[in-house]
Design a protein around this motif. Sequence first.
Motif, PDB file in Angstrom:
ATOM      1  N   GLU A  76      23.979  40.013  53.077  1.00 52.56           N
ATOM      2  CA  GLU A  76      24.150  40.936  51.957  1.00 52.56           C
ATOM      3  C   GLU A  76      23.222  40.548  50.793  1.00 52.56           C
ATOM      4  O   GLU A  76      23.626  39.902  49.826  1.00 52.56           O
ATOM      5  N   TRP A  77      21.956  40.975  50.888  1.00 49.44           N
ATOM      6  CA  TRP A  77      21.010  40.677  49.812  1.00 49.44           C
ATOM      7  C   TRP A  77      21.325  41.475  48.548  1.00 49.44           C
ATOM      8  O   TRP A  77      20.889  41.103  47.450  1.00 49.44           O
ATOM      9  N   GLY A  78      22.113  42.523  48.698  1.00 44.43           N
ATOM     10  CA  GLY A  78      22.497  43.305  47.530  1.00 44.43           C
ATOM     11  C   GLY A  78      23.436  42.580  46.582  1.00 44.43           C
ATOM     12  O   GLY A  78      23.671  43.066  45.469  1.00 44.43           O
ATOM     13  N   ASN A  79      23.971  41.418  47.013  1.00 45.43           N
ATOM     14  CA  ASN A  79      24.826  40.648  46.118  1.00 45.43           C
ATOM     15  C   ASN A  79      24.086  40.213  44.862  1.00 45.43           C
ATOM     16  O   ASN A  79      24.673  40.127  43.782  1.00 45.43           O
ATOM     17  N   TYR A  80      22.802  39.938  44.996  1.00 49.71           N
ATOM     18  CA  TYR A  80      22.023  39.513  43.835  1.00 49.71           C
ATOM     19  C   TYR A  80      21.830  40.669  42.859  1.00 49.71           C
ATOM     20  O   TYR A  80      21.887  40.476  41.631  1.00 49.71           O
ATOM     21  N   THR A  81      21.625  41.859  43.393  1.00 47.65           N
ATOM     22  CA  THR A  81      21.511  43.029  42.520  1.00 47.65           C
ATOM     23  C   THR A  81      22.829  43.309  41.819  1.00 47.65           C
ATOM     24  O   THR A  81      22.867  43.612  40.610  1.00 47.65           O
ATOM     25  N   GLU A  82      23.933  43.200  42.568  1.00 43.41           N
ATOM     26  CA  GLU A  82      25.243  43.437  41.972  1.00 43.41           C
ATOM     27  C   GLU A  82      25.585  42.379  40.920  1.00 43.41           C
ATOM     28  O   GLU A  82      26.192  42.685  39.883  1.00 43.41           O
ATOM     29  N   ALA A  83      25.194  41.123  41.180  1.00 39.17           N
ATOM     30  CA  ALA A  83      25.442  40.064  40.200  1.00 39.17           C
ATOM     31  C   ALA A  83      24.670  40.312  38.907  1.00 39.17           C
ATOM     32  O   ALA A  83      25.167  40.049  37.813  1.00 39.17           O
ATOM     33  N   TRP A  84      23.468  40.865  39.032  1.00 34.99           N
ATOM     34  CA  TRP A  84      22.629  41.093  37.850  1.00 34.99           C
ATOM     35  C   TRP A  84      23.091  42.310  37.048  1.00 34.99           C
ATOM     36  O   TRP A  84      22.949  42.330  35.825  1.00 34.99           O
ATOM     37  N   LEU A 252      30.011  33.012  34.073  1.00 40.37           N
ATOM     38  CA  LEU A 252      30.385  32.606  35.422  1.00 40.37           C
ATOM     39  C   LEU A 252      31.857  32.229  35.503  1.00 40.37           C
ATOM     40  O   LEU A 252      32.508  32.435  36.530  1.00 40.37           O
ATOM     41  N   LEU A 253      32.391  31.686  34.418  1.00 43.07           N
ATOM     42  CA  LEU A 253      33.807  31.322  34.402  1.00 43.07           C
ATOM     43  C   LEU A 253      34.693  32.557  34.485  1.00 43.07           C
ATOM     44  O   LEU A 253      35.768  32.519  35.103  1.00 43.07           O
ATOM     45  N   ASN A 254      34.265  33.650  33.876  1.00 41.96           N
ATOM     46  CA  ASN A 254      35.056  34.883  33.856  1.00 41.96           C
ATOM     47  C   ASN A 254      34.418  35.971  34.715  1.00 41.96           C
ATOM     48  O   ASN A 254      34.537  37.154  34.407  1.00 41.96           O
ATOM     49  N   PHE A 255      33.728  35.571  35.782  1.00 40.21           N
ATOM     50  CA  PHE A 255      32.997  36.534  36.605  1.00 40.21           C
ATOM     51  C   PHE A 255      33.974  37.374  37.431  1.00 40.21           C
ATOM     52  O   PHE A 255      34.787  36.847  38.186  1.00 40.21           O
ATOM     53  N   THR A 256      33.900  38.688  37.279  1.00 38.03           N
ATOM     54  CA  THR A 256      34.715  39.620  38.061  1.00 38.03           C
ATOM     55  C   THR A 256      33.865  40.811  38.444  1.00 38.03           C
ATOM     56  O   THR A 256      32.873  41.141  37.779  1.00 38.03           O
ATOM     57  N   GLY A 257      34.251  41.451  39.505  1.00 32.89           N
ATOM     58  CA  GLY A 257      33.562  42.651  39.940  1.00 32.89           C
ATOM     59  C   GLY A 257      34.278  43.907  39.477  1.00 32.89           C
ATOM     60  O   GLY A 257      34.895  43.944  38.413  1.00 32.89           O
ATOM     61  N   ASP A 258      34.221  44.952  40.285  1.00 33.23           N
ATOM     62  CA  ASP A 258      34.897  46.206  39.946  1.00 33.23           C
ATOM     63  C   ASP A 258      36.406  46.006  39.948  1.00 33.23           C
ATOM     64  O   ASP A 258      36.961  45.274  40.771  1.00 33.23           O
ATOM     65  N   PHE A 259      37.078  46.654  38.987  1.00 34.41           N
ATOM     66  CA  PHE A 259      38.540  46.645  38.866  1.00 34.41           C
ATOM     67  C   PHE A 259      39.100  45.237  38.636  1.00 34.41           C
ATOM     68  O   PHE A 259      40.260  44.966  38.917  1.00 34.41           O
ATOM     69  N   ALA A 270      25.245  34.814  41.537  1.00 30.99           N
ATOM     70  CA  ALA A 270      25.021  34.503  40.120  1.00 30.99           C
ATOM     71  C   ALA A 270      24.872  32.997  39.911  1.00 30.99           C
ATOM     72  O   ALA A 270      24.045  32.546  39.109  1.00 30.99           O
ATOM     73  N   ILE A 271      25.657  32.213  40.635  1.00 34.33           N
ATOM     74  CA  ILE A 271      25.534  30.750  40.525  1.00 34.33           C
ATOM     75  C   ILE A 271      24.170  30.296  41.027  1.00 34.33           C
ATOM     76  O   ILE A 271      23.533  29.406  40.440  1.00 34.33           O
ATOM     77  N   CYS A 272      23.697  30.913  42.106  1.00 33.25           N
ATOM     78  CA  CYS A 272      22.377  30.564  42.633  1.00 33.25           C
ATOM     79  C   CYS A 272      21.276  30.900  41.625  1.00 33.25           C
ATOM     80  O   CYS A 272      20.309  30.145  41.463  1.00 33.25           O
ATOM     81  N   ILE A 273      21.402  32.034  40.960  1.00 37.49           N
ATOM     82  CA  ILE A 273      20.411  32.401  39.943  1.00 37.49           C
ATOM     83  C   ILE A 273      20.366  31.339  38.853  1.00 37.49           C
ATOM     84  O   ILE A 273      19.283  30.932  38.385  1.00 37.49           O
ATOM     85  N   ASN A 274      21.514  30.860  38.450  1.00 39.14           N
ATOM     86  CA  ASN A 274      21.582  29.842  37.404  1.00 39.14           C
ATOM     87  C   ASN A 274      21.039  28.500  37.886  1.00 39.14           C
ATOM     88  O   ASN A 274      20.202  27.875  37.225  1.00 39.14           O
ATOM     89  N   VAL A 275      21.502  28.048  39.054  1.00 40.04           N
ATOM     90  CA  VAL A 275      21.150  26.713  39.536  1.00 40.04           C
ATOM     91  C   VAL A 275      19.683  26.630  39.938  1.00 40.04           C
ATOM     92  O   VAL A 275      18.953  25.718  39.509  1.00 40.04           O
ATOM     93  N   PHE A 276      19.219  27.577  40.745  1.00 38.75           N
ATOM     94  CA  PHE A 276      17.847  27.499  41.231  1.00 38.75           C
ATOM     95  C   PHE A 276      16.834  27.790  40.122  1.00 38.75           C
ATOM     96  O   PHE A 276      15.701  27.302  40.176  1.00 38.75           O
ATOM     97  N   GLY A 277      17.231  28.555  39.127  1.00 37.13           N
ATOM     98  CA  GLY A 277      16.334  28.784  37.999  1.00 37.13           C
ATOM     99  C   GLY A 277      16.065  27.503  37.225  1.00 37.13           C
ATOM    100  O   GLY A 277      14.912  27.162  36.934  1.00 37.13           O
ATOM    101  N   THR A 278      17.122  26.768  36.897  1.00 39.32           N
ATOM    102  CA  THR A 278      16.945  25.499  36.190  1.00 39.32           C
ATOM    103  C   THR A 278      16.299  24.443  37.080  1.00 39.32           C
ATOM    104  O   THR A 278      15.534  23.591  36.594  1.00 39.32           O
TER     105      THR A 278
END
Length: 300
Positions: A76-84, A252-259, A270-278
């Motif tokens: 599911e590569w769309g997870n990154y789009t949804e996280a953003w 990230l502490l309060n990360f929620t999706g729809d509903f 989202a965690i990967c975006i944070n970790v791999f970016g730094t």
Amino acid sequence: MAIDTLPKTTGTGRGRPKQPPLRAARKAGGRLWLRLAVALLLIIEVYPLIWMFLTSLKSNGDYLDNSTWSLPTTWEWGNYTEAWTTGNIGLYVKNSLLAVVPALALILLLGTAAGFALQIMVWKGRGLTLLVFLAGMMIPPQMILLPLFTLYFQTGLSGTLWPLILTYTGTGLPLTVFMMATYYRTVPRELFEAATLDGAGILRAFWTISLPVVRNALLTVGLVQFFFIWNDLLIALTFTNSQDLRTIQVGLLNFTGDFGATQYGPLFAAICINVFGTLLIYLFLNQKVMKGLTSGAVKG
């Protein structure tokens, strides 16, 4: 006729006796254990990153129904789009940058100027002033949160990013002043004496002479402070009172999706975006950081 009784040597030994087999075996065994230890440490460090990346490509049902260590059934590569987008990671990253960059600039500017004044300039009471800065390192941040929260509320700064910027600057200055004063101690005084003879003032000596000399130290201190501030959760959680002001760690502490339901795939994305970016920032500046760390450890 004389008889040669000296031990025979190999062509690669350059006249030295051949190493005993037992000693060579011990040396080879020591190297093997060292390589195994390095490989084990590498697995311990790298495997969680690989697991986190693979988990970020799972669907929510795949994460809940299958084993934690299993590979994704569908990628599911769309997870990154949804996280953003849905997870507002783009907004949280922007807020983090708006808080970190000004605070880091103030920390480096004020800390470098203070280190220059404490080590290069000669004035009465500089030793006591350095001790005052060192005392600031001994104050736990938890003790100052409530007074600062009251102060920011009374001055009308609540509801903005200024409480984060000012708090990060104040908590980062003691360590920065101490480290920059240590680096300035290794700078030869003859540079500033020659600049004074050429007619350079204090400001010119600071900007044109001292800063280029300690640029590796600046990069090292800046990177250390960047990671401290970027990964902060306590201060950001205390002073951000709305979703529009959340930094990436609070987001990230309060990360929620729809509903309001937790979507684990986008969360790990989202965690990967944070970790791999730094991590990329550190890998890119790794050599500069090593030079900065060693430049403050040797006199001259």
